[in-house]
Design a protein around this motif. Structure first.
Motif, PDB file in Angstrom:
ATOM      1  N   ASP A  77     -12.848   6.632  42.068  1.00  0.00           N
ATOM      2  CA  ASP A  77     -13.690   5.247  41.599  1.00  0.00           C
ATOM      3  C   ASP A  77     -14.546   4.998  42.801  1.00  0.00           C
ATOM      4  N   VAL A  78     -15.769   5.488  42.379  1.00  0.00           N
ATOM      5  CA  VAL A  78     -17.232   5.519  43.300  1.00  0.00           C
ATOM      6  C   VAL A  78     -18.233   4.824  42.579  1.00  0.00           C
ATOM      7  N   ILE A  79     -19.079   4.118  43.397  1.00  0.00           N
ATOM      8  CA  ILE A  79     -20.222   3.602  43.166  1.00  0.00           C
ATOM      9  C   ILE A  79     -21.253   3.768  44.029  1.00  0.00           C
ATOM     10  N   VAL A 110     -25.316   3.804  45.145  1.00  0.00           N
ATOM     11  CA  VAL A 110     -26.806   3.395  44.796  1.00  0.00           C
ATOM     12  C   VAL A 110     -27.733   3.853  45.814  1.00  0.00           C
ATOM     13  N   ASP A 111     -28.754   4.804  45.312  1.00  0.00           N
ATOM     14  CA  ASP A 111     -29.660   5.177  46.253  1.00  0.00           C
ATOM     15  C   ASP A 111     -29.280   5.950  47.211  1.00  0.00           C
ATOM     16  N   THR A 112     -28.279   6.843  46.796  1.00  0.00           N
ATOM     17  CA  THR A 112     -27.854   7.821  47.847  1.00  0.00           C
ATOM     18  C   THR A 112     -28.207   9.078  47.590  1.00  0.00           C
ATOM     19  N   GLU A 113     -28.355  10.001  48.673  1.00  0.00           N
ATOM     20  CA  GLU A 113     -28.815  11.135  48.486  1.00  0.00           C
ATOM     21  C   GLU A 113     -28.077  12.398  49.250  1.00  0.00           C
ATOM     22  N   GLY A 114     -27.841  13.468  48.740  1.00  0.00           N
ATOM     23  CA  GLY A 114     -26.979  14.611  49.507  1.00  0.00           C
ATOM     24  C   GLY A 114     -25.610  14.247  49.927  1.00  0.00           C
ATOM     25  N   CYS A 115     -24.806  13.094  49.349  1.00  0.00           N
ATOM     26  CA  CYS A 115     -23.612  12.664  49.936  1.00  0.00           C
ATOM     27  C   CYS A 115     -22.337  13.203  48.979  1.00  0.00           C
ATOM     28  N   TYR A 116     -21.235  13.194  49.712  1.00  0.00           N
ATOM     29  CA  TYR A 116     -20.073  13.523  48.934  1.00  0.00           C
ATOM     30  C   TYR A 116     -19.108  12.462  48.929  1.00  0.00           C
ATOM     31  N   ILE A 117     -18.805  11.771  47.735  1.00  0.00           N
ATOM     32  CA  ILE A 117     -18.061  10.349  48.292  1.00  0.00           C
ATOM     33  C   ILE A 117     -16.987  10.680  47.061  1.00  0.00           C
ATOM     34  N   ARG A 118     -15.722  10.360  47.813  1.00  0.00           N
ATOM     35  CA  ARG A 118     -14.525  10.512  46.785  1.00  0.00           C
ATOM     36  C   ARG A 118     -13.480   9.493  47.295  1.00  0.00           C
ATOM     37  N   SER A 119     -12.846   8.981  46.285  1.00  0.00           N
ATOM     38  CA  SER A 119     -11.674   8.401  46.337  1.00  0.00           C
ATOM     39  C   SER A 119     -10.588   8.476  45.402  1.00  0.00           C
ATOM     40  N   ASP A 120      -9.324   8.149  45.911  1.00  0.00           N
ATOM     41  CA  ASP A 120      -8.107   8.401  45.158  1.00  0.00           C
ATOM     42  C   ASP A 120      -7.969   7.519  44.052  1.00  0.00           C
ATOM     43  N   GLY A 121      -8.726   6.955  43.802  1.00  0.00           N
ATOM     44  CA  GLY A 121      -8.556   5.791  42.607  1.00  0.00           C
ATOM     45  C   GLY A 121      -8.097   4.473  42.978  1.00  0.00           C
ATOM     46  N   GLU A 122      -7.299   4.440  44.084  1.00  0.00           N
ATOM     47  CA  GLU A 122      -6.783   3.259  44.381  1.00  0.00           C
ATOM     48  C   GLU A 122      -7.610   2.258  45.229  1.00  0.00           C
ATOM     49  N   THR A 123      -8.639   3.054  45.778  1.00  0.00           N
ATOM     50  CA  THR A 123      -9.719   2.227  46.602  1.00  0.00           C
ATOM     51  C   THR A 123     -11.128   2.328  45.948  1.00  0.00           C
ATOM     52  N   LEU A 124     -11.775   1.428  45.637  1.00  0.00           N
ATOM     53  CA  LEU A 124     -13.181   1.473  45.160  1.00  0.00           C
ATOM     54  C   LEU A 124     -14.185   1.683  46.350  1.00  0.00           C
ATOM     55  N   VAL A 125     -14.786   2.768  46.265  1.00  0.00           N
ATOM     56  CA  VAL A 125     -15.605   3.173  47.366  1.00  0.00           C
ATOM     57  C   VAL A 125     -16.961   3.069  46.906  1.00  0.00           C
ATOM     58  N   THR A 126     -17.786   2.233  47.707  1.00  0.00           N
ATOM     59  CA  THR A 126     -19.398   2.106  47.430  1.00  0.00           C
ATOM     60  C   THR A 126     -20.201   2.421  48.470  1.00  0.00           C
ATOM     61  N   ALA A 127     -21.296   2.901  48.214  1.00  0.00           N
ATOM     62  CA  ALA A 127     -22.562   3.195  49.173  1.00  0.00           C
ATOM     63  C   ALA A 127     -23.561   2.944  48.530  1.00  0.00           C
ATOM     64  N   ILE A 163     -17.707  10.814  52.680  1.00  0.00           N
ATOM     65  CA  ILE A 163     -16.996   9.693  52.508  1.00  0.00           C
ATOM     66  C   ILE A 163     -15.813   9.850  51.633  1.00  0.00           C
ATOM     67  N   VAL A 164     -14.586   9.912  52.383  1.00  0.00           N
ATOM     68  CA  VAL A 164     -13.326  10.028  51.694  1.00  0.00           C
ATOM     69  C   VAL A 164     -12.375   8.990  51.990  1.00  0.00           C
ATOM     70  N   ALA A 165     -11.951   8.344  50.812  1.00  0.00           N
ATOM     71  CA  ALA A 165     -10.888   7.443  50.935  1.00  0.00           C
ATOM     72  C   ALA A 165      -9.709   8.028  50.260  1.00  0.00           C
ATOM     73  N   HIS A 166      -8.553   8.064  51.059  1.00  0.00           N
ATOM     74  CA  HIS A 166      -7.273   8.419  50.301  1.00  0.00           C
ATOM     75  C   HIS A 166      -6.075   7.908  51.097  1.00  0.00           C
ATOM     76  N   ASP A 167      -5.023   7.126  50.262  1.00  0.00           N
ATOM     77  CA  ASP A 167      -3.742   6.964  50.875  1.00  0.00           C
ATOM     78  C   ASP A 167      -3.981   6.069  52.057  1.00  0.00           C
ATOM     79  N   ARG A 168      -4.538   4.970  52.132  1.00  0.00           N
ATOM     80  CA  ARG A 168      -4.809   4.063  53.392  1.00  0.00           C
ATOM     81  C   ARG A 168      -5.627   4.500  54.180  1.00  0.00           C
ATOM     82  N   ALA A 169      -6.516   5.366  54.188  1.00  0.00           N
ATOM     83  CA  ALA A 169      -7.360   5.976  55.112  1.00  0.00           C
ATOM     84  C   ALA A 169      -8.762   6.368  54.482  1.00  0.00           C
TER      85      ALA A 169
END
Length: 355
Positions: free
Chosen positions: A292-294, A296-313, A321-327
């Motif tokens: 669950d990642v949004i 915008v205007d990012t470059e060269g990033c790796y962004i990962r969510s476990d689906g429980e948390t929306l990650v925006t950049a 950027i990694v969000a997983h199990d409350r961390a």
């Protein structure tokens, strides 16, 4: 047709991929790339015929804390194991090698000892190498697999190959520790050098003989712990009182750097990676945004969510950027090896709830 008995090492904590890899759910049991766990990907490479050889049902040696994970993922992948041996605590790979040589119950059996937490893009290339290595192993060699370097790498050990033995196999001249950059650049240019993948194929008798010759104390204690193992479901748990007496040493130090029965197959080009950092995941992943990642205007990033948390950049570059199990982890891709700094800080602050 010779039977090859695969033994998969499923221990280790994989802290370099925190927060997805945790003490109770380390990276080998996680779907780091694709839908299957790395443990299950390893199982998928080990079926059917390889050249004139055939794989037997796999055995697994892992931590007792992973008993349910191992059983569940074996069943999910449709594999009935030959054996599951559980360690009460880690004692490195020399002890594992001693036990793996005993698992087939046949001194003439070939054993393929391999980690469960490596990635291979080309499974067929690996299987072809196993067929080649098995031909050499049958003649009494402990055959390891050298990976063709794709760049000067300071984070891996290297194998220096010597004289030829058979098709695509050579005697091991030396093992080389993780080099500095200048040395790694020299290794990269020299075809005698390959990355050490920590995979071994050997006759059970040869490994037993070489351990008895070079590390008899490790062999004796490890086998005593195995013989005294207690049942846990379908698995067996090594006797902790005996196993704690085992000297903590790798098979490289205990045997491979001393034996005259060592060979290296390769160098193998199979898209191998030890998946040792989020930078490696970013390079191998088909998508730069997972879950669950949004962005915008990012470059060269790796962004990962476990689906429980929306990650925006917005408007950022070259980040993991990694969000997983409350961390949540945020760091530059160029510093992806520095996850260990966070893990050590969590330990220092007694934040075991996040490890």
């Amino acid at each position: 047709m010779a039977i090859i008995h695969p033994v998969i090492m499923a221990g280790g904590s994989g802290t370099r991929l925190w927060p997805v890899s945790r003490a109770s759910q380390p990276k080998q049991f996680q779907a780091m790339l694709g839908d299957r766990s790395m443990f299950q990907d390893t199982l998928e490479r080990l079926g059917g015929d390889v050249g004139r050889h055939r794989f037997a049902a796999p055995s697994v040696i892992g931590g007792v804390g992973f008993a349910d994970l191992i059983a569940d993922q074996l069943a999910e992948a449709g594999h009935v194991p030959h054996a599951v041996v559980l360690e009460p605590f880690g004692r490195n790979t020399a002890a594992v090698a001693a036990i793996s040589a005993a698992l087939p119950g046949d001194d003439d059996a070939l054993v393929l000892l391999m980690p469960s937490d490596a990635y291979m893009a080309d499974a067929q290339a690996f299987r072809a190498a196993v067929a080649t290595a098995a031909d050499t192993a049958e003649t009494g060699y402990i055959t390891t697999f050298g990976i063709k370097p794709t760049h000067p790498e300071t984070g891996f050990g290297y194998i220096e190959a010597g004289d030829g033995i058979g098709a695509d196999t050579r005697a091991i001249k030396a093992f080389r520790e993780k080099p500095d950059l200048a040395t790694a650049e020299g290794y990269f240019k020299d075809p005698a050098f390959a990355w050490n993948a920590g995979i071994f194929l050997f006759p059970a008798r040869t490994m037993a003989d070489e351990l008895a010759r070079h590390a008899p104390d490790i062999q004796a204690a490890a086998l005593a712990a195995y013989r005294a193992a207690a049942p846990l479901g379908e698995a067996r748990v090594l006797d902790p009182e005996i196993f704690k007496t085992v000297r903590d040493e790798s098979i490289d130090y205990a045997v491979m750097e001393k034996t005259d029965r060592g060979a290296v197959c390769g160098p193998l080009a199979c898209g191998w990676s030890d998946i040792g950092s989020w930078g490696a995941i970013a390079e191998l992943s088909e998508a730069s945004e997972v879950g669950d990642v949004i962005a915008v205007d990012t470059e060269g990033c790796y962004i990962r969510s476990d689906g429980e948390t929306l990650v925006t950049a917005v408007g950022v570059s070259d980040l993991v950027i990694v969000a997983h199990d409350r961390a949540v982890l945020v760091l530059p891709r160029s510093r992806s090896q520095d996850v260990k700094t966070i893990v050590n800080t969590l330990k220092d602050r007694d934040r075991k709830d996040r490890l």
